[in-house]
Motif scaffolding. Sequence first.
Motif, PDB file in Angstrom:
ATOM      1  N   ALA A   9       0.835  -1.197   0.000  1.00 35.21           N
ATOM      2  CA  ALA A   9       0.000   0.000   0.000  1.00 35.21           C
ATOM      3  C   ALA A   9       0.872   1.250   0.000  1.00 35.21           C
ATOM      4  CB  ALA A   9      -0.906   0.011   1.225  1.00 35.21           C
ATOM      5  N   VAL A  10       0.523   2.176  -0.867  1.00 40.17           N
ATOM      6  CA  VAL A  10       1.125   3.507  -0.881  1.00 40.17           C
ATOM      7  C   VAL A  10       0.131   4.404  -0.148  1.00 40.17           C
ATOM      8  CG1 VAL A  10       1.946   5.408  -2.320  1.00 40.17           C
ATOM      9  CG2 VAL A  10       2.288   3.032  -3.064  1.00 40.17           C
ATOM     10  N   ILE A  11       0.529   4.819   1.059  1.00 42.02           N
ATOM     11  CA  ILE A  11      -0.344   5.606   1.927  1.00 42.02           C
ATOM     12  C   ILE A  11       0.294   6.986   2.087  1.00 42.02           C
ATOM     13  CG2 ILE A  11      -1.329   5.788   4.243  1.00 42.02           C
ATOM     14  CD1 ILE A  11      -0.997   2.670   4.385  1.00 42.02           C
ATOM     15  N   LEU A  12      -0.468   8.011   1.744  1.00 44.91           N
ATOM     16  CA  LEU A  12       0.042   9.380   1.800  1.00 44.91           C
ATOM     17  C   LEU A  12      -0.576  10.147   2.963  1.00 44.91           C
ATOM     18  CD1 LEU A  12      -0.240  10.222  -2.005  1.00 44.91           C
ATOM     19  CD2 LEU A  12       1.748   9.324  -0.777  1.00 44.91           C
ATOM     20  N   ASP A  13       0.229  11.023   3.564  1.00 45.64           N
ATOM     21  CA  ASP A  13      -0.326  11.909   4.583  1.00 45.64           C
ATOM     22  C   ASP A  13      -0.849  13.185   3.910  1.00 45.64           C
ATOM     23  OD1 ASP A  13       1.903  13.538   4.082  1.00 45.64           O
ATOM     24  OD2 ASP A  13       2.795  13.270   6.066  1.00 45.64           O
ATOM     25  N   SER A  14      -1.292  14.130   4.700  1.00 45.32           N
ATOM     26  CA  SER A  14      -1.905  15.346   4.143  1.00 45.32           C
ATOM     27  C   SER A  14      -0.908  16.195   3.358  1.00 45.32           C
ATOM     28  CB  SER A  14      -2.525  16.183   5.268  1.00 45.32           C
ATOM     29  OG  SER A  14      -1.516  16.550   6.196  1.00 45.32           O
ATOM     30  N   GLU A  15       0.395  15.983   3.567  1.00 42.41           N
ATOM     31  CA  GLU A  15       1.423  16.735   2.844  1.00 42.41           C
ATOM     32  C   GLU A  15       1.935  15.967   1.619  1.00 42.41           C
ATOM     33  OE1 GLU A  15       4.500  17.664   5.667  1.00 42.41           O
ATOM     34  OE2 GLU A  15       3.092  18.552   7.068  1.00 42.41           O
ATOM     35  N   GLY A  16       1.342  14.801   1.351  1.00 41.17           N
ATOM     36  CA  GLY A  16       1.776  14.009   0.202  1.00 41.17           C
ATOM     37  C   GLY A  16       2.991  13.141   0.466  1.00 41.17           C
ATOM     38  N   GLU A  50      -1.957  -6.659   5.510  1.00 42.30           N
ATOM     39  CA  GLU A  50      -0.551  -6.387   5.809  1.00 42.30           C
ATOM     40  C   GLU A  50      -0.368  -5.010   6.452  1.00 42.30           C
ATOM     41  OE1 GLU A  50       2.317  -8.056   5.716  1.00 42.30           O
ATOM     42  OE2 GLU A  50       1.562  -9.935   4.905  1.00 42.30           O
ATOM     43  N   VAL A  51      -1.077  -4.007   5.966  1.00 37.44           N
ATOM     44  CA  VAL A  51      -0.988  -2.671   6.576  1.00 37.44           C
ATOM     45  C   VAL A  51      -1.422  -2.750   8.039  1.00 37.44           C
ATOM     46  CG1 VAL A  51      -1.991  -0.339   6.606  1.00 37.44           C
ATOM     47  CG2 VAL A  51      -1.237  -1.357   4.436  1.00 37.44           C
ATOM     48  N   PHE A  52      -2.520  -3.437   8.296  1.00 39.79           N
ATOM     49  CA  PHE A  52      -3.009  -3.544   9.675  1.00 39.79           C
ATOM     50  C   PHE A  52      -2.002  -4.295  10.546  1.00 39.79           C
ATOM     51  CE2 PHE A  52      -5.473  -5.368  13.175  1.00 39.79           C
ATOM     52  CZ  PHE A  52      -6.005  -4.196  13.703  1.00 39.79           C
ATOM     53  N   GLU A  53      -1.459  -5.404  10.028  1.00 39.91           N
ATOM     54  CA  GLU A  53      -0.500  -6.204  10.805  1.00 39.91           C
ATOM     55  C   GLU A  53       0.786  -5.435  11.081  1.00 39.91           C
ATOM     56  OE1 GLU A  53       0.174  -9.915   8.779  1.00 39.91           O
ATOM     57  OE2 GLU A  53      -1.840 -10.667   9.240  1.00 39.91           O
ATOM     58  N   GLU A  54       1.239  -4.639  10.113  1.00 42.74           N
ATOM     59  CA  GLU A  54       2.542  -3.985  10.261  1.00 42.74           C
ATOM     60  C   GLU A  54       2.489  -2.661  11.003  1.00 42.74           C
ATOM     61  OE1 GLU A  54       4.852  -5.979   6.463  1.00 42.74           O
ATOM     62  OE2 GLU A  54       4.391  -3.847   6.372  1.00 42.74           O
ATOM     63  N   LEU A  57      -2.973   0.205  11.054  1.00 42.85           N
ATOM     64  CA  LEU A  57      -3.926   1.109  10.409  1.00 42.85           C
ATOM     65  C   LEU A  57      -4.999   0.349   9.650  1.00 42.85           C
ATOM     66  CD1 LEU A  57      -1.522   3.743   8.779  1.00 42.85           C
ATOM     67  CD2 LEU A  57      -2.828   3.979  10.909  1.00 42.85           C
ATOM     68  N   GLU A  58      -6.214   0.855   9.744  1.00 45.48           N
ATOM     69  CA  GLU A  58      -7.280   0.361   8.873  1.00 45.48           C
ATOM     70  C   GLU A  58      -7.312   1.268   7.662  1.00 45.48           C
ATOM     71  OE1 GLU A  58     -11.060  -0.259  10.798  1.00 45.48           O
ATOM     72  OE2 GLU A  58     -10.042  -0.769  12.671  1.00 45.48           O
ATOM     73  N   VAL A  59      -7.272   0.638   6.468  1.00 41.78           N
ATOM     74  CA  VAL A  59      -7.251   1.406   5.232  1.00 41.78           C
ATOM     75  C   VAL A  59      -8.300   0.889   4.260  1.00 41.78           C
ATOM     76  CG1 VAL A  59      -4.794   2.006   5.408  1.00 41.78           C
ATOM     77  CG2 VAL A  59      -5.468  -0.061   4.167  1.00 41.78           C
ATOM     78  N   ALA A  79       0.582  -3.041  -6.323  1.00 40.24           N
ATOM     79  CA  ALA A  79       0.718  -1.819  -5.526  1.00 40.24           C
ATOM     80  C   ALA A  79      -0.563  -1.009  -5.654  1.00 40.24           C
ATOM     81  CB  ALA A  79       1.918  -1.006  -5.997  1.00 40.24           C
ATOM     82  N   PHE A  80      -1.022  -0.513  -4.532  1.00 37.13           N
ATOM     83  CA  PHE A  80      -2.284   0.225  -4.467  1.00 37.13           C
ATOM     84  C   PHE A  80      -2.091   1.527  -3.705  1.00 37.13           C
ATOM     85  CE2 PHE A  80      -3.425  -4.313  -4.241  1.00 37.13           C
ATOM     86  CZ  PHE A  80      -4.366  -4.426  -5.244  1.00 37.13           C
ATOM     87  N   ILE A  81      -2.841   2.558  -4.086  1.00 37.06           N
ATOM     88  CA  ILE A  81      -3.010   3.730  -3.232  1.00 37.06           C
ATOM     89  C   ILE A  81      -4.071   3.328  -2.205  1.00 37.06           C
ATOM     90  CG2 ILE A  81      -3.904   6.089  -3.071  1.00 37.06           C
ATOM     91  CD1 ILE A  81      -1.463   6.366  -4.611  1.00 37.06           C
ATOM     92  N   ALA A  82      -3.770   3.574  -0.939  1.00 37.47           N
ATOM     93  CA  ALA A  82      -4.722   3.257   0.129  1.00 37.47           C
ATOM     94  C   ALA A  82      -4.903   4.495   1.002  1.00 37.47           C
ATOM     95  CB  ALA A  82      -4.212   2.091   0.970  1.00 37.47           C
ATOM     96  N   LYS A  83      -6.080   4.606   1.572  1.00 36.88           N
ATOM     97  CA  LYS A  83      -6.411   5.765   2.414  1.00 36.88           C
ATOM     98  C   LYS A  83      -6.688   5.285   3.831  1.00 36.88           C
ATOM     99  CE  LYS A  83      -9.412   9.699   2.818  1.00 36.88           C
ATOM    100  NZ  LYS A  83     -10.775  10.111   2.839  1.00 36.88           N
ATOM    101  N   ILE A  84      -6.120   6.008   4.785  1.00 39.58           N
ATOM    102  CA  ILE A  84      -6.328   5.684   6.199  1.00 39.58           C
ATOM    103  C   ILE A  84      -7.756   6.035   6.596  1.00 39.58           C
ATOM    104  CG2 ILE A  84      -5.601   6.193   8.562  1.00 39.58           C
ATOM    105  CD1 ILE A  84      -2.852   6.987   7.389  1.00 39.58           C
ATOM    106  N   ILE A  85      -8.390   5.132   7.330  1.00 39.18           N
ATOM    107  CA  ILE A  85      -9.735   5.366   7.865  1.00 39.18           C
ATOM    108  C   ILE A  85      -9.588   5.974   9.264  1.00 39.18           C
ATOM    109  CG2 ILE A  85     -11.890   4.247   8.582  1.00 39.18           C
ATOM    110  CD1 ILE A  85     -11.190   1.972   6.617  1.00 39.18           C
ATOM    111  N   ASN A  86     -10.391   6.951   9.584  1.00 34.56           N
ATOM    112  CA  ASN A  86     -10.461   7.537  10.930  1.00 34.56           C
ATOM    113  C   ASN A  86      -9.210   8.278  11.385  1.00 34.56           C
ATOM    114  OD1 ASN A  86     -13.040   6.446  11.197  1.00 34.56           O
ATOM    115  ND2 ASN A  86     -12.257   4.537  12.048  1.00 34.56           N
ATOM    116  N   ASN A  87      -8.396   8.761  10.465  1.00 33.29           N
ATOM    117  CA  ASN A  87      -7.220   9.575  10.826  1.00 33.29           C
ATOM    118  C   ASN A  87      -6.335   8.952  11.908  1.00 33.29           C
ATOM    119  OD1 ASN A  87      -7.808  11.661   9.004  1.00 33.29           O
ATOM    120  ND2 ASN A  87      -9.276  12.543  10.435  1.00 33.29           N
ATOM    121  N   GLN A  88      -6.172   7.645  11.878  1.00 35.11           N
ATOM    122  CA  GLN A  88      -5.295   6.981  12.844  1.00 35.11           C
ATOM    123  C   GLN A  88      -3.843   7.315  12.531  1.00 35.11           C
ATOM    124  OE1 GLN A  88      -6.334   2.689  12.331  1.00 35.11           O
ATOM    125  NE2 GLN A  88      -7.836   3.613  11.008  1.00 35.11           N
TER     126      GLN A  88
END
Length: 143
Positions: A9-16, A50-54, A57-59, A79-88
């Motif tokens: 998962a490619v997970i980006l924060d608010s600043e990219g 894998e994101v949750f295990e590592e 985060l829930e995505v 490879a996927f773009i994934a978004k964090i749920i609930n701003n964890q």
Amino acid sequence: MPKLIGAAAVILDSEGKVLLVKHSYGKNNWDLPGGKGEDSESAEETAIREVFEEVGLEVIIQELTGVYYEPNYDMHHFAFIAKIINNQLPQPSSPEILECKFYSRDELPKPISDFTCKRINDALNQDRKQLFHTVGPRQWFEA
């Protein structure tokens, strides 16, 4: 023998900036959160698990950004773009992960592989024309 798949998962924060994890094994390298698929699991489900295990985060998966075939292992990597749920906030939640942090594309930490850099660049390229790639043995960028 069943064909191996992996997903990241490619997970980006608010600043990219992109979320990377530092492995506790091998070269103690930085990588995208992800891993090998399990039986009866889709590539998307693998990335979510894998994101949750590592990093705990829930995505949700938003977009497929690349499929990479690695002939040396007869393995496909998704490879996927994934978004964090609930701003964890991410935190290491597996013995495999020493730390996790968001990095800008121009300041990626080392050691990191060319494969990880390629997946990040492909995901962040809005004009990507090709989803399927064949990758060779990893080249490492050391500190």
